[in-house]
Design a protein around this motif. Structure first.
Motif, PDB file in Angstrom:
ATOM      1  N   HIS A  60      46.769  31.659  47.405  1.00 58.13           N
ATOM      2  CA  HIS A  60      45.273  30.893  47.623  1.00 58.13           C
ATOM      3  C   HIS A  60      45.339  30.011  48.806  1.00 58.13           C
ATOM      4  O   HIS A  60      44.317  29.390  49.092  1.00 58.13           O
ATOM      5  CB  HIS A  60      44.949  30.051  46.521  1.00 58.13           C
ATOM      6  CG  HIS A  60      45.013  30.956  45.255  1.00 58.13           C
ATOM      7  ND1 HIS A  60      43.606  31.828  45.126  1.00 58.13           N
ATOM      8  CD2 HIS A  60      45.190  30.960  43.994  1.00 58.13           C
ATOM      9  CE1 HIS A  60      43.876  32.424  44.014  1.00 58.13           C
ATOM     10  NE2 HIS A  60      44.624  31.911  43.260  1.00 58.13           N
ATOM     11  N   SER A  66      44.079  35.690  48.390  1.00 65.94           N
ATOM     12  CA  SER A  66      42.908  35.429  47.851  1.00 65.94           C
ATOM     13  C   SER A  66      42.515  33.943  48.363  1.00 65.94           C
ATOM     14  O   SER A  66      42.751  32.835  47.353  1.00 65.94           O
ATOM     15  CB  SER A  66      42.903  35.243  46.047  1.00 65.94           C
ATOM     16  OG  SER A  66      41.793  34.774  45.556  1.00 65.94           O
ATOM     17  N   ARG A  68      41.476  30.194  49.141  1.00 67.08           N
ATOM     18  CA  ARG A  68      40.085  29.368  48.875  1.00 67.08           C
ATOM     19  C   ARG A  68      39.373  29.202  49.947  1.00 67.08           C
ATOM     20  O   ARG A  68      39.578  29.378  51.202  1.00 67.08           O
ATOM     21  CB  ARG A  68      40.926  28.058  48.226  1.00 67.08           C
ATOM     22  CG  ARG A  68      41.863  27.934  47.270  1.00 67.08           C
ATOM     23  CD  ARG A  68      42.176  26.680  46.794  1.00 67.08           C
ATOM     24  NE  ARG A  68      42.786  25.921  48.076  1.00 67.08           N
ATOM     25  CZ  ARG A  68      43.385  24.793  47.679  1.00 67.08           C
ATOM     26  NH1 ARG A  68      43.306  24.047  46.640  1.00 67.08           N
ATOM     27  NH2 ARG A  68      43.718  24.246  48.835  1.00 67.08           N
ATOM     28  N   ARG A  69      38.158  28.833  49.579  1.00 68.75           N
ATOM     29  CA  ARG A  69      37.166  28.367  50.730  1.00 68.75           C
ATOM     30  C   ARG A  69      37.523  27.338  51.526  1.00 68.75           C
ATOM     31  O   ARG A  69      38.102  26.390  51.031  1.00 68.75           O
ATOM     32  CB  ARG A  69      35.751  28.494  50.243  1.00 68.75           C
ATOM     33  CG  ARG A  69      35.491  27.342  49.545  1.00 68.75           C
ATOM     34  CD  ARG A  69      34.161  27.274  48.702  1.00 68.75           C
ATOM     35  NE  ARG A  69      34.091  28.049  47.602  1.00 68.75           N
ATOM     36  CZ  ARG A  69      33.128  28.236  46.825  1.00 68.75           C
ATOM     37  NH1 ARG A  69      31.932  27.855  47.034  1.00 68.75           N
ATOM     38  NH2 ARG A  69      33.152  29.061  45.696  1.00 68.75           N
ATOM     39  N   HIS A  72      37.148  23.757  50.134  1.00 68.72           N
ATOM     40  CA  HIS A  72      37.861  23.564  48.928  1.00 68.72           C
ATOM     41  C   HIS A  72      38.609  22.168  49.031  1.00 68.72           C
ATOM     42  O   HIS A  72      39.194  22.021  50.023  1.00 68.72           O
ATOM     43  CB  HIS A  72      38.835  24.667  48.403  1.00 68.72           C
ATOM     44  CG  HIS A  72      39.445  24.382  47.179  1.00 68.72           C
ATOM     45  ND1 HIS A  72      40.313  23.654  46.948  1.00 68.72           N
ATOM     46  CD2 HIS A  72      38.886  24.926  45.747  1.00 68.72           C
ATOM     47  CE1 HIS A  72      40.564  23.832  45.464  1.00 68.72           C
ATOM     48  NE2 HIS A  72      39.728  24.554  45.000  1.00 68.72           N
ATOM     49  N   ASP A  76      45.828  17.917  45.247  1.00 69.02           N
ATOM     50  CA  ASP A  76      47.087  19.058  44.905  1.00 69.02           C
ATOM     51  C   ASP A  76      47.037  19.649  43.637  1.00 69.02           C
ATOM     52  O   ASP A  76      47.401  20.679  43.282  1.00 69.02           O
ATOM     53  CB  ASP A  76      48.435  18.081  45.054  1.00 69.02           C
ATOM     54  CG  ASP A  76      48.772  18.130  46.749  1.00 69.02           C
ATOM     55  OD1 ASP A  76      48.109  18.804  47.485  1.00 69.02           O
ATOM     56  OD2 ASP A  76      49.582  17.499  47.104  1.00 69.02           O
ATOM     57  N   CYS A  81      41.555  20.551  37.848  1.00 68.05           N
ATOM     58  CA  CYS A  81      40.178  20.951  37.689  1.00 68.05           C
ATOM     59  C   CYS A  81      40.091  22.263  37.065  1.00 68.05           C
ATOM     60  O   CYS A  81      38.992  22.657  36.340  1.00 68.05           O
ATOM     61  CB  CYS A  81      39.492  21.025  39.131  1.00 68.05           C
ATOM     62  SG  CYS A  81      39.538  19.357  39.856  1.00 68.05           S
TER      63      CYS A  81
HETATM   64  C1  HEC Z   1      39.301  18.343  42.480  1.00 65.63           C
HETATM   65  C2  HEC Z   1      39.078  19.542  41.658  1.00 65.63           C
HETATM   66  C3  HEC Z   1      39.946  20.745  42.165  1.00 65.63           C
HETATM   67  C4  HEC Z   1      41.226  20.829  42.376  1.00 65.63           C
HETATM   68  C5  HEC Z   1      42.330  19.527  42.257  1.00 65.63           C
HETATM   69  C6  HEC Z   1      41.667  22.241  42.775  1.00 65.63           C
HETATM   70  N1  HEC Z   1      40.240  22.813  42.757  1.00 65.63           N
HETATM   71 FE1  HEC Z   1      40.242  24.869  43.059  1.00 65.63          FE
HETATM   72  N2  HEC Z   1      38.050  24.737  43.051  1.00 65.63           N
HETATM   73  C7  HEC Z   1      37.423  23.518  42.491  1.00 65.63           C
HETATM   74  C8  HEC Z   1      35.982  23.710  42.557  1.00 65.63           C
HETATM   75  C9  HEC Z   1      35.013  22.839  42.361  1.00 65.63           C
HETATM   76  C10 HEC Z   1      35.850  25.091  43.040  1.00 65.63           C
HETATM   77  C11 HEC Z   1      34.622  25.875  43.091  1.00 65.63           C
HETATM   78  C12 HEC Z   1      34.132  26.588  41.740  1.00 65.63           C
HETATM   79  C13 HEC Z   1      32.761  27.387  42.023  1.00 65.63           C
HETATM   80  O1  HEC Z   1      32.852  28.077  42.680  1.00 65.63           O
HETATM   81  O2  HEC Z   1      32.090  26.964  41.108  1.00 65.63           O
HETATM   82  C14 HEC Z   1      37.098  25.519  43.107  1.00 65.63           C
HETATM   83  C15 HEC Z   1      37.392  27.046  43.556  1.00 65.63           C
HETATM   84  C16 HEC Z   1      38.712  27.684  43.632  1.00 65.63           C
HETATM   85  C17 HEC Z   1      38.941  28.912  43.990  1.00 65.63           C
HETATM   86  C18 HEC Z   1      38.019  30.010  43.915  1.00 65.63           C
HETATM   87  C19 HEC Z   1      37.554  30.335  45.492  1.00 65.63           C
HETATM   88  C20 HEC Z   1      36.823  29.349  46.245  1.00 65.63           C
HETATM   89  O3  HEC Z   1      37.173  28.680  46.916  1.00 65.63           O
HETATM   90  O4  HEC Z   1      36.072  29.002  45.584  1.00 65.63           O
HETATM   91  C21 HEC Z   1      40.398  29.051  43.740  1.00 65.63           C
HETATM   92  C22 HEC Z   1      41.178  30.219  44.061  1.00 65.63           C
HETATM   93  C23 HEC Z   1      40.985  27.668  43.573  1.00 65.63           C
HETATM   94  N3  HEC Z   1      39.910  26.998  43.570  1.00 65.63           N
HETATM   95  C24 HEC Z   1      42.299  27.515  43.779  1.00 65.63           C
HETATM   96  C25 HEC Z   1      42.692  26.163  43.387  1.00 65.63           C
HETATM   97  C26 HEC Z   1      44.084  25.902  43.416  1.00 65.63           C
HETATM   98  C27 HEC Z   1      45.401  26.806  43.885  1.00 65.63           C
HETATM   99  C28 HEC Z   1      44.324  24.439  43.440  1.00 65.63           C
HETATM  100  C29 HEC Z   1      45.560  23.604  43.783  1.00 65.63           C
HETATM  101  C30 HEC Z   1      46.350  23.736  44.902  1.00 65.63           C
HETATM  102  C31 HEC Z   1      42.980  23.947  43.330  1.00 65.63           C
HETATM  103  N4  HEC Z   1      42.260  24.946  43.298  1.00 65.63           N
HETATM  104  C32 HEC Z   1      42.644  22.801  42.745  1.00 65.63           C
HETATM  105  C33 HEC Z   1      37.891  22.324  42.251  1.00 65.63           C
HETATM  106  C34 HEC Z   1      39.383  21.956  42.363  1.00 65.63           C
END
Ligand code: HEC
Ligand code: HEC
Length: 93
Positions: A60, A66, A68-69, A72, A76, A81
């Motif tokens: 990610h 894949s 993350r945007r 994001h 850590d 979440c």
């Molecule tokens: C503080 C909260 C939070 C944490 C901590 C977090 N995320 Fe997220 N993540 C989100 C949110 C909010 C979304 C968007 C969800 C949506 O599209 O509705 C998201 C989306 C994603 C997506 C989908 C792609 C995208 O960018 O929308 C991935 C893959 C992802 N997270 C991976 C991770 C990984 C791997 C970690 C740890 C390194 C992580 N997240 C930690 C809140 C978090």
């Protein structure tokens, strides 16, 4: 008359309803804070067996399969979440 004199001293139906609504709102807020609100990690072999941030980020991160945007969060702890899939092999939390 006695009926009416008593009223200010007793909580009537409306007061109880009002208190009930307040209690319901407070309970909803308290429960809501512990609920994870975002998309869970998918329940597949990869996500059940990945337990470190580094491993998550191998797929990610920006160069992964894949990413993350870009906007994001940098926080850590992924599972703070994203709920763990059922049968996740790591420690609870
Ligand atoms: C503080 C909260 C939070 C944490 C901590 C977090 N995320 Fe997220 N993540 C989100 C949110 C909010 C979304 C968007 C969800 C949506 O599209 O509705 C998201 C989306 C994603 C997506 C989908 C792609 C995208 O960018 O929308 C991935 C893959 C992802 N997270 C991976 C991770 C990984 C791997 C970690 C740890 C390194 C992580 N997240 C930690 C809140 C978090
Ligand atoms: C081997 C590569 C790989 C690893 C490791 C990995 N993921 Fe994923 N992840 C993917 C792929 C590919 C998808 C999108 C396809 C899917 O839904 O299965 C995905 C989807 C997601 C989604 C949902 C995104 C959406 O748009 O629905 C989240 C959340 C997520 N991963 C979080 C994590 C977290 C947290 C970890 C670490 C525990 C992790 N991933 C480890 C490859 C990986």
């Amino acid at each position: 008359m006695t009926e009416e004199q008593k009223q200010p001293w007793k909580p009537g139906k409306r007061d109880l309803l009002f208190l009930g609504i307040i209690a319901a709102v407070v309970i909803a807020l308290v429960l809501g804070t512990s609920e994870r609100k975002t998309i869970p990690a998918p329940n597949d072999e990869v996500h059940r067996t990945t337990t470190s941030r580094a491993a998550c980020m191998s797929c990610h991160g920006a160069d992964g399969v894949s990413p993350r945007r870009a906007t994001h969060t940098q926080v850590d702890k992924c599972f703070l979440c994203h709920a763990q899939p059922e049968g996740w092999v790591g420690d609870s939390k």
